[in-house]
Design an enzyme around this catalytic site. Structure first.
Site, short mmCIF file in Angstrom:
data_model
loop_
_atom_site.label_atom_id
_atom_site.label_comp_id
_atom_site.label_asym_id
_atom_site.label_seq_id
_atom_site.Cartn_x
_atom_site.Cartn_y
_atom_site.Cartn_z
N LYS A 145 0.98 -0.91 0.01
CA LYS A 145 -0.26 -0.31 0.21
C LYS A 145 0.56 1.19 0.34
O LYS A 145 0.39 2.14 -0.56
CB LYS A 145 -0.79 0.61 1.09
CG LYS A 145 -1.43 -0.54 1.76
CD LYS A 145 -2.78 -0.91 0.33
CE LYS A 145 -3.86 -1.92 1.60
NZ LYS A 145 -3.45 -3.55 0.62
C1 LIG Z 1 -4.50 -5.13 0.17
C2 LIG Z 1 -3.03 -6.10 0.38
C3 LIG Z 1 -3.46 -6.53 -0.77
C4 LIG Z 1 -4.64 -6.68 -2.18
O1 LIG Z 1 -4.74 -6.02 -2.42
P1 LIG Z 1 -5.44 -4.80 -3.66
O2 LIG Z 1 -4.89 -4.06 -4.52
O3 LIG Z 1 -6.67 -5.09 -2.23
O4 LIG Z 1 -6.35 -6.49 -4.80
C5 LIG Z 1 -2.69 -7.89 -1.46
N1 LIG Z 1 -1.81 -8.32 -0.32
C6 LIG Z 1 -1.59 -7.36 1.24
C7 LIG Z 1 0.20 -7.25 1.70
C8 LIG Z 1 -2.41 -6.33 1.25
O5 LIG Z 1 -1.94 -4.93 1.62
#
Ligand SMILES: *Cc1c(COP(=O)(O)O)cnc(C)c1O
Length: 479
Positions: free
Chosen positions: A119
């Site tokens: 993120k």
């Molecule tokens: C948010 C997240 C995901 C999923 O990503 P999306 O964009 O919602 O598909 C996968 N792994 C981790 C560690 C995350 O924080």
């Protein structure tokens, strides 16, 4: 570049980038997309290759973002990218390093940022963009969000210490991993307010919805969000698809595939955008956990929003979703950008409800033209994958990355994908120690940067599940 809503039947692309930067959904409930995807040719790919190699990740980000943003001065945009993607914040010059595991497999490391989750790739840029745009408009913003783990701390680390921004982050009391709690609550900033709600994640989200639906309150206190449907977040993520492709190839005619641990379809949707631009991407593999809404769609053409009782708590919690909030963007493209049809499918789509695209050519195209494959993993698969990858390659991965590795092995072994697969690593193992212990019998390594967290002072207020109380806290903090 202009932007339109996925539910706009008139095809009216009237918004510019900065108009949609701070808002969330379009007024008609749709999601914003650019009116068209800029196309890259061989010369552009070559120049991007050189840029990444000679000037680094921030320069590549600037080149790609410039194709989509024409209402920020180019020099200013370069400054924004340079401040977002520093070696200091990402603990590596490369920002997104790639580790080659063998002939057919590589890991793209997206989790070297301040909160050890992917993120940060988007949030760090968003923080800089917000600061720039708020200063230009002479406005302030109070970000109100709910988190089950990664999003909240990533937003806090990107927005803390910014003059015009307050953050109010709700999390379910005692339900995040010890590392996630320690990290999120470690921030000591009077403008960052952590509220641990006596309830579950859905309760937190309900409070946010309730507070934000009071339009007068929202307007008065300039409430905003940083949720995963924000176009700027998605755009930031396009850059690492290009960077990983460059780092895995020597020539522009070489394609790679990606396997992506998927929850809200934000990460893999950025891969879709990159592929539509002409970046040499072969397959996009959607890997889900037991919450397999999307795997089901790509296998059957049926999309069905899960009820909350059907949504399971798993060992890859950031993928525990009942519906995939960014999925509408892909469906809009799949249906030939038919806004009326997209609106029909998605508006008022309640839990337990869905739609079926199995009898239209669309489903076949999702695979042939758009490159999508999918698969799912169980807890046992993830534990076995973490152990196997440690044994075979000497690399420890977190449970989300293990989801994607498991599905990558499936498609490669099944000869479903013939190009090398870059598995996107979305979190560091230290965030999910319990599952690592189960798989390996010992704790994951704690990177130096996070060593102090265990004993850091905590800045958090425990509150009842009460939207009015949250409003009161917002008012008191802002005045
Ligand atoms: C948010 C997240 C995901 C999923 O990503 P999306 O964009 O919602 O598909 C996968 N792994 C981790 C560690 C995350 O924080």
């Amino acid at each position: 570049m202009r932007y339109l809503s996925t539910r706009d039947a008139s095809g009216d692309a009237s918004q510019r980038f900065c108009d949609i930067l701070i808002g969330g959904l379009a007024p008609d409930g749709g999601l914003y997309l650019p009116e068209s995807y800029p196309q890259v040719d061989d010369a552009t790919l070559t120049s991007w290759r050189r840029l990444l190699e000679e000037k680094g990740y921030a320069a590549l980000a600037h080149a790609i973002l410039s194709l989509y943003i024409d209402d920020i001065d180019s020099e200013d945009l370069l400054g924004i990218c340079r401040r977002a993607y520093t070696a200091e914040k990402f603990r590596t010059e490369d920002i997104v390093p790639v580790t080659r595991l063998d002939e057919r497999l590589a890991l793209g490391h997206l989790s070297n940022g301040p909160t050890a989750a992917f993120k940060d790739m988007a949030m760090q840029l968003l923080g800089e963009l917000f600061e720039y745009e708020l200063a230009r408009r002479d406005q302030s913003l109070a970000v109100l969000g709910a988190t089950s783990g990664d999003t909240g701390s990533s937003a806090i680390f990107a927005l803390k210490g910014r003059a015009r921004i307050h953050v109010f982050m709700l999390s379910p009391l005692g339900r995040m991993t010890p590392f996630q709690q320690a990290q999120m609550f470690s921030v000591d900033d009077p403008k960052v307010v952590n509220l641990a709600v006596d309830g579950v994640f859905d309760d937190c989200q309900d409070i946010v919805k309730k507070v934000a639906s009071d339009l007068e309150f929202k307007e008065l206190h300039r409430l905003g969000a940083v949720n995963s449907i924000n176009w700027a977040r998605l755009l930031a993520q396009v850059v690492y698809y290009v960077a990983c492709w460059i780092r895995c190839t020597e020539r522009n005619d070489q394609q790679v595939s990606f396997s992506v641990p998927t929850g809200n379809f934000g990460d893999v949707c950025a891969g879709h955008v990159a592929k539509q631009m002409g970046v040499p991407i072969d397959a996009l593999v959607v890997a889900t956990n037991e919450n397999d809404v999307l795997d089901e769609f790509f296998r059957t053409g049926v999309y069905r929003v899960r009820r909350s009782a059907e949504t399971q708590e798993t060992s890859s919690p950031s993928m525990d979703i009942s519906k995939a909030s960014n999925f509408e963007r892909f469906v809009f493209d799949l249906l030939g950008r038919d806004g009326a049809r997209t609106a029909e499918l998605f508006s008022g789509l309640g839990t337990g409800e869905g739609f079926d695209l199995s009898d239209v050519p669309a489903l076949a195209q999702a695979r042939s033209r758009y490159g999508f494959r999918s698969g799912r993993s169980t807890h046992a698969d993830r534990v076995a994958t973490i152990a196997a990858v440690d044994k075979e390659f000497g690399v420890v991965v977190d449970p989300h990355t293990a989801d994607a590795l498991k599905v990558a092995f499936d498609v490669l072994d099944g000869d479903d994908v013939a190009t090398p697969v870059v598995v996107l690593e979305t979190a560091l193992p230290v965030k999910f120690a319990e599952t690592i212990r189960e798989a390996l019998g010992h704790d994951p390594e704690t990177p130096e940067a996070f060593a102090h967290l265990a004993d850091a002072e905590r800045h958090v207020t425990e509150i009842d599940n009460d939207a009015d109380l949250v409003k009161k806290i917002i008012v008191e903090t802002l005045t």
